[in-house]
Write a protein that holds these residues in place. Structure first.
Motif, PDB file in Angstrom:
ATOM      1  N   ARG A  88      81.679  82.873  84.845  1.00 45.46           N
ATOM      2  CA  ARG A  88      81.749  84.203  84.259  1.00 45.46           C
ATOM      3  C   ARG A  88      81.120  84.317  82.878  1.00 45.46           C
ATOM      4  O   ARG A  88      80.916  85.422  82.380  1.00 45.46           O
ATOM      5  CB  ARG A  88      83.221  84.641  84.160  1.00 45.46           C
ATOM      6  N   SER A  89      80.831  83.207  82.225  1.00 52.99           N
ATOM      7  CA  SER A  89      80.331  83.275  80.854  1.00 52.99           C
ATOM      8  C   SER A  89      78.982  83.968  80.795  1.00 52.99           C
ATOM      9  O   SER A  89      78.237  84.023  81.788  1.00 52.99           O
ATOM     10  CB  SER A  89      80.208  81.869  80.258  1.00 52.99           C
ATOM     11  N   LEU A  90      78.651  84.497  79.626  1.00 44.12           N
ATOM     12  CA  LEU A  90      77.373  85.187  79.455  1.00 44.12           C
ATOM     13  C   LEU A  90      76.211  84.258  79.752  1.00 44.12           C
ATOM     14  O   LEU A  90      75.243  84.648  80.414  1.00 44.12           O
ATOM     15  CB  LEU A  90      77.267  85.741  78.029  1.00 44.12           C
ATOM     16  N   LEU A  91      76.281  83.023  79.258  1.00 49.11           N
ATOM     17  CA  LEU A  91      75.185  82.087  79.503  1.00 49.11           C
ATOM     18  C   LEU A  91      75.047  81.799  80.994  1.00 49.11           C
ATOM     19  O   LEU A  91      73.938  81.800  81.541  1.00 49.11           O
ATOM     20  CB  LEU A  91      75.412  80.785  78.734  1.00 49.11           C
ATOM     21  N   ALA A  92      76.169  81.585  81.682  1.00 51.83           N
ATOM     22  CA  ALA A  92      76.110  81.269  83.106  1.00 51.83           C
ATOM     23  C   ALA A  92      75.556  82.437  83.911  1.00 51.83           C
ATOM     24  O   ALA A  92      74.713  82.252  84.805  1.00 51.83           O
ATOM     25  CB  ALA A  92      77.500  80.888  83.608  1.00 51.83           C
ATOM     26  N   THR A  93      76.017  83.643  83.618  1.00 53.89           N
ATOM     27  CA  THR A  93      75.513  84.801  84.376  1.00 53.89           C
ATOM     28  C   THR A  93      74.045  85.072  84.058  1.00 53.89           C
ATOM     29  O   THR A  93      73.285  85.527  84.929  1.00 53.89           O
ATOM     30  CB  THR A  93      76.357  86.056  84.098  1.00 53.89           C
ATOM     31  N   THR A  94      73.631  84.779  82.833  1.00 48.54           N
ATOM     32  CA  THR A  94      72.215  84.924  82.483  1.00 48.54           C
ATOM     33  C   THR A  94      71.371  83.939  83.272  1.00 48.54           C
ATOM     34  O   THR A  94      70.321  84.300  83.838  1.00 48.54           O
ATOM     35  CB  THR A  94      72.011  84.715  80.978  1.00 48.54           C
ATOM     36  N   GLN A  95      71.832  82.679  83.328  1.00 40.58           N
ATOM     37  CA  GLN A  95      71.097  81.660  84.084  1.00 40.58           C
ATOM     38  C   GLN A  95      71.041  82.024  85.571  1.00 40.58           C
ATOM     39  O   GLN A  95      69.976  81.929  86.204  1.00 40.58           O
ATOM     40  CB  GLN A  95      71.784  80.297  83.908  1.00 40.58           C
ATOM     41  N   SER A  96      72.167  82.448  86.111  1.00 42.91           N
ATOM     42  CA  SER A  96      72.190  82.824  87.522  1.00 42.91           C
ATOM     43  C   SER A  96      71.320  84.054  87.768  1.00 42.91           C
ATOM     44  O   SER A  96      70.696  84.195  88.830  1.00 42.91           O
ATOM     45  CB  SER A  96      73.626  83.102  87.962  1.00 42.91           C
ATOM     46  N   GLY A  97      71.252  84.937  86.765  1.00 44.28           N
ATOM     47  CA  GLY A  97      70.387  86.107  86.863  1.00 44.28           C
ATOM     48  C   GLY A  97      68.924  85.728  86.966  1.00 44.28           C
ATOM     49  O   GLY A  97      68.150  86.382  87.685  1.00 44.28           O
ATOM     50  N   HIS A  98      68.529  84.658  86.270  1.00 43.73           N
ATOM     51  CA  HIS A  98      67.145  84.185  86.383  1.00 43.73           C
ATOM     52  C   HIS A  98      66.838  83.740  87.816  1.00 43.73           C
ATOM     53  O   HIS A  98      65.751  84.009  88.351  1.00 43.73           O
ATOM     54  CB  HIS A  98      66.905  83.022  85.410  1.00 43.73           C
ATOM     55  N   VAL A  99      67.800  83.023  88.420  1.00 46.60           N
ATOM     56  CA  VAL A  99      67.616  82.586  89.812  1.00 46.60           C
ATOM     57  C   VAL A  99      67.574  83.794  90.736  1.00 46.60           C
ATOM     58  O   VAL A  99      66.737  83.874  91.646  1.00 46.60           O
ATOM     59  CB  VAL A  99      68.736  81.609  90.218  1.00 46.60           C
ATOM     60  N   ALA A 100      68.453  84.758  90.508  1.00 45.34           N
ATOM     61  CA  ALA A 100      68.460  85.978  91.313  1.00 45.34           C
ATOM     62  C   ALA A 100      67.124  86.714  91.216  1.00 45.34           C
ATOM     63  O   ALA A 100      66.577  87.180  92.227  1.00 45.34           O
ATOM     64  CB  ALA A 100      69.605  86.893  90.871  1.00 45.34           C
ATOM     65  N   ASP A 101      66.585  86.805  89.993  1.00 42.05           N
ATOM     66  CA  ASP A 101      65.300  87.484  89.801  1.00 42.05           C
ATOM     67  C   ASP A 101      64.188  86.785  90.585  1.00 42.05           C
ATOM     68  O   ASP A 101      63.317  87.442  91.181  1.00 42.05           O
ATOM     69  CB  ASP A 101      64.939  87.526  88.314  1.00 42.05           C
ATOM     70  N   ALA A 102      64.211  85.431  90.551  1.00 39.26           N
ATOM     71  CA  ALA A 102      63.186  84.677  91.273  1.00 39.26           C
ATOM     72  C   ALA A 102      63.290  84.913  92.777  1.00 39.26           C
ATOM     73  O   ALA A 102      62.275  85.026  93.476  1.00 39.26           O
ATOM     74  CB  ALA A 102      63.317  83.191  90.959  1.00 39.26           C
TER      75      ALA A 102
END
Length: 340
Positions: free
Chosen positions: A10-24
């Motif tokens: 749930r952390s901001l860093l984790a969701t940001t990282q997962s967002g990068h994978v989602a974008d890809a």
């Protein structure tokens, strides 16, 4: 087409990282959604409870893997340095995307570097690896333990609690906060953690369709580098809380791609260290790189054990077995397993 469910902390860093994978994945035409999972490590941080006594690896990983195996999510995204080095039945490491800069950085008051801080300045980190290597520099600073997310840690400087904090550059880059960095630490002085700066994208081992999709996100050079680093750590039998630094990089040699690996294992106070490096040819077929990388990491780890690393690791295990009780004040050695 149904959305591919991506499990994330749930952390901001984790969701940001997962967002990068989602974008890809979205760029490949696959619709996605993020599913936030609370881990034991997150609950410990939120409650202010020390992770002393917890396993040295995996406290931020197991809940995501449980959700994956239960079919609650299709993909799990982790900071790769948090992953245990042993395999988990039913789980496959499907991709390691291109790595961010793996170096450590300093965020200090008044724009100072570590060397410019007055003796006795309080430098905060939850990483035994950083503590040992900074102690070895002989700067005369006081290393203190710290918990919490990036905002909390950096905020302690403005509050005057600490004079500086040491963090992974990759996390700040992904959060768009590199302008707060006052020094990037040279790996010649402070080697990063094995796998630092890289992401691990996992799925169920029997989900052949998702495995094939995620393979398109894999970067062979990054995958080879982190394989060498993590195999070395496994050979040393060190978890992510041990003072072990390692960095592998792919370079173009005279006869094709080569993998260069540097590593160090230290005593907790940095007074003793075994530091070695080695290289190996990778060949022109990237599908063979993981095997070559694993051999390089295993061979260098075995060399370091034979050259005194075995004694150092025994001393570290003995020290960790006498770790203070959870209610004791946190130290730089034991404050936190996961270190942004």
């Amino acid at each position: 087409m149904t959305n591919l469910r991506i499990g994330t902390r749930r952390s901001l860093l984790a969701t940001t990282q997962s967002g990068h994978v989602a974008d890809a994945l979205e760029a490949l035409g696959t619709p996605t959604e993020l599913v936030e999972i609370t881990t034991d490590g997150d609950r410990s941080q939120a409650s202010g409870v020390s992770l002393v006594g917890a396993p040295s690896t995996g406290v931020f990983v197991s809940a995501l893997r449980d959700a994956l195996l239960a079919g609650e999510v299709d993909v799990a995204v982790h900071s790769l340095k948090d992953l245990p080095t042993y395999a988990t039945e039913g789980i496959a490491l499907a991709a390691v995307p291109p790595r961010e800069d793996p170096r450590d950085v300093v965020v200090a008051r008044d724009g100072l570097t570590l060397g410019e801080l007055p003796q006795g300045s309080k430098v905060a980190t939850g990483s035994p690896r950083r503590v040992a290597q900074i102690e070895a520099l002989g700067l005369g600073v006081e290393l203190v333990g710290v918990r919490g997310n990036v905002d909390t840690r950096i905020g302690r400087i403005a509050e005057g609690t600490y004079d500086a904090v040491v963090l992974a550059r990759a996390g700040l880059a992904r959060l768009g906060r590199l302008d707060e960095v006052t020094e990037v630490l040279d790996p010649l002085q402070v080697l990063p953690a094995p796998g630092q700066g890289a992401l691990a994208v996992e799925c169920r081992a029997d989900d052949t369709e998702t495995l094939a999709l995620l393979a398109r996100l894999d970067d062979p050079g990054t995958h080879a580098a982190v394989t060498a680093e993590r195999t070395l750590m496994a050979t040393l039998e060190g978890g992510c809380a041990a003072p072990i630094g390692a960095l592998a990089e792919v370079a173009e040699g005279d006869d094709g791609p080569e993998l260069w690996l540097r590593a160090v294992v230290l005593s907790e106070d940095g007074a003793l260290a075994v530091r070695r490096s080695a290289s190996a040819a990778l060949g022109t077929d990237p599908t063979t790189w993981p095997a070559e990388a694993a051999k390089l990491g295993g061979d260098l780890g075995a060399e370091m054990l034979a050259d005194g690393g075995d004694e150092l690791m025994t001393q570290l295990r003995d020290a960790q077995s006498s770790t203070p009780e959870p209610n004791d004040p946190p130290s730089a050695r034991s404050a936190e397993v996961h270190n942004p």
